[in-house]
Design a protein around this motif. Structure first.
Motif, PDB file in Angstrom:
ATOM      1  N   ASP A  91       0.872  -1.404   0.059  1.00 27.78           N
ATOM      2  CA  ASP A  91       0.109  -0.034   0.079  1.00 27.78           C
ATOM      3  C   ASP A  91       0.876   1.187   0.151  1.00 27.78           C
ATOM      4  O   ASP A  91       2.032   0.987   0.485  1.00 27.78           O
ATOM      5  CB  ASP A  91      -0.950  -0.058   1.310  1.00 27.78           C
ATOM      6  CG  ASP A  91      -2.015   0.780   0.810  1.00 27.78           C
ATOM      7  OD1 ASP A  91      -2.295   1.408   0.099  1.00 27.78           O
ATOM      8  OD2 ASP A  91      -3.075   0.879   1.905  1.00 27.78           O
ATOM      9  N   ASP A  92       0.110   2.449  -0.508  1.00 33.24           N
ATOM     10  CA  ASP A  92       0.857   3.724  -0.323  1.00 33.24           C
ATOM     11  C   ASP A  92       0.985   3.980   1.136  1.00 33.24           C
ATOM     12  O   ASP A  92       0.028   3.918   1.814  1.00 33.24           O
ATOM     13  CB  ASP A  92      -0.046   4.889  -1.057  1.00 33.24           C
ATOM     14  CG  ASP A  92       0.752   6.104  -1.296  1.00 33.24           C
ATOM     15  OD1 ASP A  92       0.341   6.920  -0.167  1.00 33.24           O
ATOM     16  OD2 ASP A  92       1.563   6.431  -1.962  1.00 33.24           O
ATOM     17  N   ALA A  93       2.223   4.310   1.689  1.00 31.73           N
ATOM     18  CA  ALA A  93       2.168   4.776   3.095  1.00 31.73           C
ATOM     19  C   ALA A  93       1.320   6.050   3.520  1.00 31.73           C
ATOM     20  O   ALA A  93       0.718   5.860   4.373  1.00 31.73           O
ATOM     21  CB  ALA A  93       3.688   5.226   3.463  1.00 31.73           C
ATOM     22  N   PHE A  94       1.063   6.889   2.650  1.00 33.50           N
ATOM     23  CA  PHE A  94       0.033   7.897   3.032  1.00 33.50           C
ATOM     24  C   PHE A  94      -1.401   7.276   3.141  1.00 33.50           C
ATOM     25  O   PHE A  94      -1.976   7.710   4.132  1.00 33.50           O
ATOM     26  CB  PHE A  94       0.081   8.907   1.833  1.00 33.50           C
ATOM     27  CG  PHE A  94      -0.782  10.203   2.260  1.00 33.50           C
ATOM     28  CD1 PHE A  94      -0.226  11.364   2.900  1.00 33.50           C
ATOM     29  CD2 PHE A  94      -1.947  10.220   1.747  1.00 33.50           C
ATOM     30  CE1 PHE A  94      -0.918  12.494   3.084  1.00 33.50           C
ATOM     31  CE2 PHE A  94      -2.767  11.492   1.944  1.00 33.50           C
ATOM     32  CZ  PHE A  94      -2.366  12.630   2.707  1.00 33.50           C
ATOM     33  N   GLU A  95      -1.651   6.595   2.390  1.00 29.28           N
ATOM     34  CA  GLU A  95      -3.101   6.101   2.324  1.00 29.28           C
ATOM     35  C   GLU A  95      -3.354   5.335   3.382  1.00 29.28           C
ATOM     36  O   GLU A  95      -4.172   5.147   3.937  1.00 29.28           O
ATOM     37  CB  GLU A  95      -3.408   5.424   0.955  1.00 29.28           C
ATOM     38  CG  GLU A  95      -3.233   6.149  -0.008  1.00 29.28           C
ATOM     39  CD  GLU A  95      -4.545   6.835  -0.309  1.00 29.28           C
ATOM     40  OE1 GLU A  95      -5.388   6.649   0.398  1.00 29.28           O
ATOM     41  OE2 GLU A  95      -4.399   8.050  -0.854  1.00 29.28           O
ATOM     42  N   PHE A  96      -2.032   4.346   3.809  1.00 26.73           N
ATOM     43  CA  PHE A  96      -2.329   3.416   5.043  1.00 26.73           C
ATOM     44  C   PHE A  96      -2.342   4.147   6.224  1.00 26.73           C
ATOM     45  O   PHE A  96      -3.303   3.818   7.171  1.00 26.73           O
ATOM     46  CB  PHE A  96      -0.982   2.365   5.108  1.00 26.73           C
ATOM     47  CG  PHE A  96      -0.932   1.648   6.352  1.00 26.73           C
ATOM     48  CD1 PHE A  96      -1.540   0.422   6.263  1.00 26.73           C
ATOM     49  CD2 PHE A  96      -0.605   2.106   7.407  1.00 26.73           C
ATOM     50  CE1 PHE A  96      -1.772  -0.441   7.286  1.00 26.73           C
ATOM     51  CE2 PHE A  96      -0.477   1.289   8.500  1.00 26.73           C
ATOM     52  CZ  PHE A  96      -1.065   0.043   8.549  1.00 26.73           C
ATOM     53  N   VAL A  97      -1.575   5.152   6.433  1.00 30.67           N
ATOM     54  CA  VAL A  97      -1.830   6.223   7.593  1.00 30.67           C
ATOM     55  C   VAL A  97      -2.939   6.632   8.074  1.00 30.67           C
ATOM     56  O   VAL A  97      -3.592   6.806   8.777  1.00 30.67           O
ATOM     57  CB  VAL A  97      -0.691   7.190   7.638  1.00 30.67           C
ATOM     58  CG1 VAL A  97      -0.856   8.136   8.470  1.00 30.67           C
ATOM     59  CG2 VAL A  97       0.569   6.297   7.717  1.00 30.67           C
ATOM     60  N   LEU A  98      -3.796   7.185   6.700  1.00 31.30           N
ATOM     61  CA  LEU A  98      -4.997   7.612   6.755  1.00 31.30           C
ATOM     62  C   LEU A  98      -6.115   6.667   7.267  1.00 31.30           C
ATOM     63  O   LEU A  98      -7.204   6.654   7.934  1.00 31.30           O
ATOM     64  CB  LEU A  98      -5.401   8.201   5.596  1.00 31.30           C
ATOM     65  CG  LEU A  98      -4.766   9.463   5.074  1.00 31.30           C
ATOM     66  CD1 LEU A  98      -5.365  10.001   3.718  1.00 31.30           C
ATOM     67  CD2 LEU A  98      -4.901  10.551   6.070  1.00 31.30           C
ATOM     68  N   LYS A  99      -5.771   5.138   6.673  1.00 34.68           N
ATOM     69  CA  LYS A  99      -6.779   4.031   6.729  1.00 34.68           C
ATOM     70  C   LYS A  99      -6.654   3.416   8.349  1.00 34.68           C
ATOM     71  O   LYS A  99      -7.611   2.888   8.778  1.00 34.68           O
ATOM     72  CB  LYS A  99      -6.740   3.277   5.857  1.00 34.68           C
ATOM     73  CG  LYS A  99      -7.302   3.708   4.436  1.00 34.68           C
ATOM     74  CD  LYS A  99      -7.160   2.728   3.615  1.00 34.68           C
ATOM     75  CE  LYS A  99      -5.731   2.315   3.154  1.00 34.68           C
ATOM     76  NZ  LYS A  99      -5.590   1.472   1.842  1.00 34.68           N
ATOM     77  N   THR A 100      -5.547   3.179   8.767  1.00 31.88           N
ATOM     78  CA  THR A 100      -5.452   2.325   9.803  1.00 31.88           C
ATOM     79  C   THR A 100      -6.093   2.816  10.980  1.00 31.88           C
ATOM     80  O   THR A 100      -6.100   3.813  11.330  1.00 31.88           O
ATOM     81  CB  THR A 100      -3.701   2.140  10.119  1.00 31.88           C
ATOM     82  OG1 THR A 100      -3.822   1.052  11.129  1.00 31.88           O
ATOM     83  CG2 THR A 100      -3.317   3.427  10.485  1.00 31.88           C
ATOM     84  N   LYS A 101      -6.435   1.604  11.579  1.00 32.31           N
ATOM     85  CA  LYS A 101      -7.262   1.956  13.083  1.00 32.31           C
ATOM     86  C   LYS A 101      -6.443   1.529  14.355  1.00 32.31           C
ATOM     87  O   LYS A 101      -6.737   1.911  15.503  1.00 32.31           O
ATOM     88  CB  LYS A 101      -8.680   1.053  12.986  1.00 32.31           C
ATOM     89  CG  LYS A 101      -9.550   1.368  12.133  1.00 32.31           C
ATOM     90  CD  LYS A 101     -10.271   2.968  12.043  1.00 32.31           C
ATOM     91  CE  LYS A 101     -11.409   3.052  11.330  1.00 32.31           C
ATOM     92  NZ  LYS A 101     -10.870   3.121   9.950  1.00 32.31           N
ATOM     93  N   ASP A 102      -5.274   0.882  14.027  1.00 32.44           N
ATOM     94  CA  ASP A 102      -4.324   0.656  15.087  1.00 32.44           C
ATOM     95  C   ASP A 102      -3.629   1.718  15.568  1.00 32.44           C
ATOM     96  O   ASP A 102      -3.348   2.904  15.018  1.00 32.44           O
ATOM     97  CB  ASP A 102      -3.350  -0.561  14.423  1.00 32.44           C
ATOM     98  CG  ASP A 102      -4.020  -1.927  14.247  1.00 32.44           C
ATOM     99  OD1 ASP A 102      -5.003  -2.093  14.832  1.00 32.44           O
ATOM    100  OD2 ASP A 102      -3.664  -2.361  13.236  1.00 32.44           O
TER     101      ASP A 102
END
Length: 221
Positions: A124-135
């Motif tokens: 995944d794109d790091a930017f997108e992942f950081v926006l999506k993660t709930k952890d």
């Protein structure tokens, strides 16, 4: 292995591939160890492993051992993951985010990254992942390069605030940056000034392996 022995005399390239994302990826025996490089810089192992090991040592191995979940943004060959597992003996969960699936294929083939049971790799794109993660994470390692370039989003206030938000109390960010000119110095210092000093402490570890500067942020409140 003959190649490993001769690599103490001169580097021996054993793999080279063009990548749409990373342009050129090379695996080379150098001074008795396998390293992963792009066209102009070290991507994993070699100097990069020394840089991030130094950052982890600065945080404190004893603190790392107590952590439950570590996020690595920018996996490449996985050298910092190997440091965590093989050298520090970290037993908690590791989530690695890498945008280039070809990089992970190489990491699995040459560096056995797929043998690390506590590691989850997410393409995944790091930017997108950081926006999506709930952890939430005890440590977030940011090590994202496209050859010698660092994406601009890494230094934007919105991204830094989001990454800081994902930290647990007493959590850390270990951010590897590259300093090639005065504009990069200014960029890094601006980044530090935008970190909320009431909630976080921050420091710089400059000129590691000549061109790298580590930024360490700790959540204190």
């Amino acid at each position: 292995m003959i190649q490993k022995l001769f690599s103490y005399l001169y580097p021996i390239k054993i793999f080279k591939k063009k990548s749409a994302r990373s342009k050129v990826i090379e695996v080379t025996w150098a001074n008795g160890e396998l390293v992963l490089d792009s066209e102009n810089t070290n991507y994993s192992y070699g100097s990069l492993q020394r840089i991030l090991r130094y950052g982890l040592r600065n945080i404190g191995y004893e603190k790392v051992l107590e952590m439950e979940h570590i996020l690595v943004l920018g996996v490449a060959g996985g050298s910092v993951i190997k440091t965590l597992v093989d050298e520090i003996n970290y037993k908690g969960k590791i989530t690695g985010v890498e945008i280039d699936p070809e990089m992970i294929q190489i990491a699995n083939q040459y560096f056995n990254l797929n043998e690390i049971k506590q590691l989850e790799i997410i393409i995944d794109d790091a930017f997108e992942f950081v926006l999506k993660t709930k952890d939430r994470y005890d440590l977030i390692i940011i090590d994202i390069f496209e050859d010698t370039n660092m994406p601009n989003f890494l230094f934007e206030k919105f991204f830094s605030e989001r990454v800081c938000f994902l930290l647990k109390d007493q959590g850390f960010i270990l951010f590897n940056t590259m300093i090639l000119d005065e504009a990069h110095n200014i960029r890094n210092r601006k980044y530090i000034t935008e970190i909320n000093a009431q909630l976080f402490t921050s420091k710089m570890l400059p000129r590691i392996e000549v061109h790298n500067e580590l930024i360490i942020i700790e959540k204190v409140a």
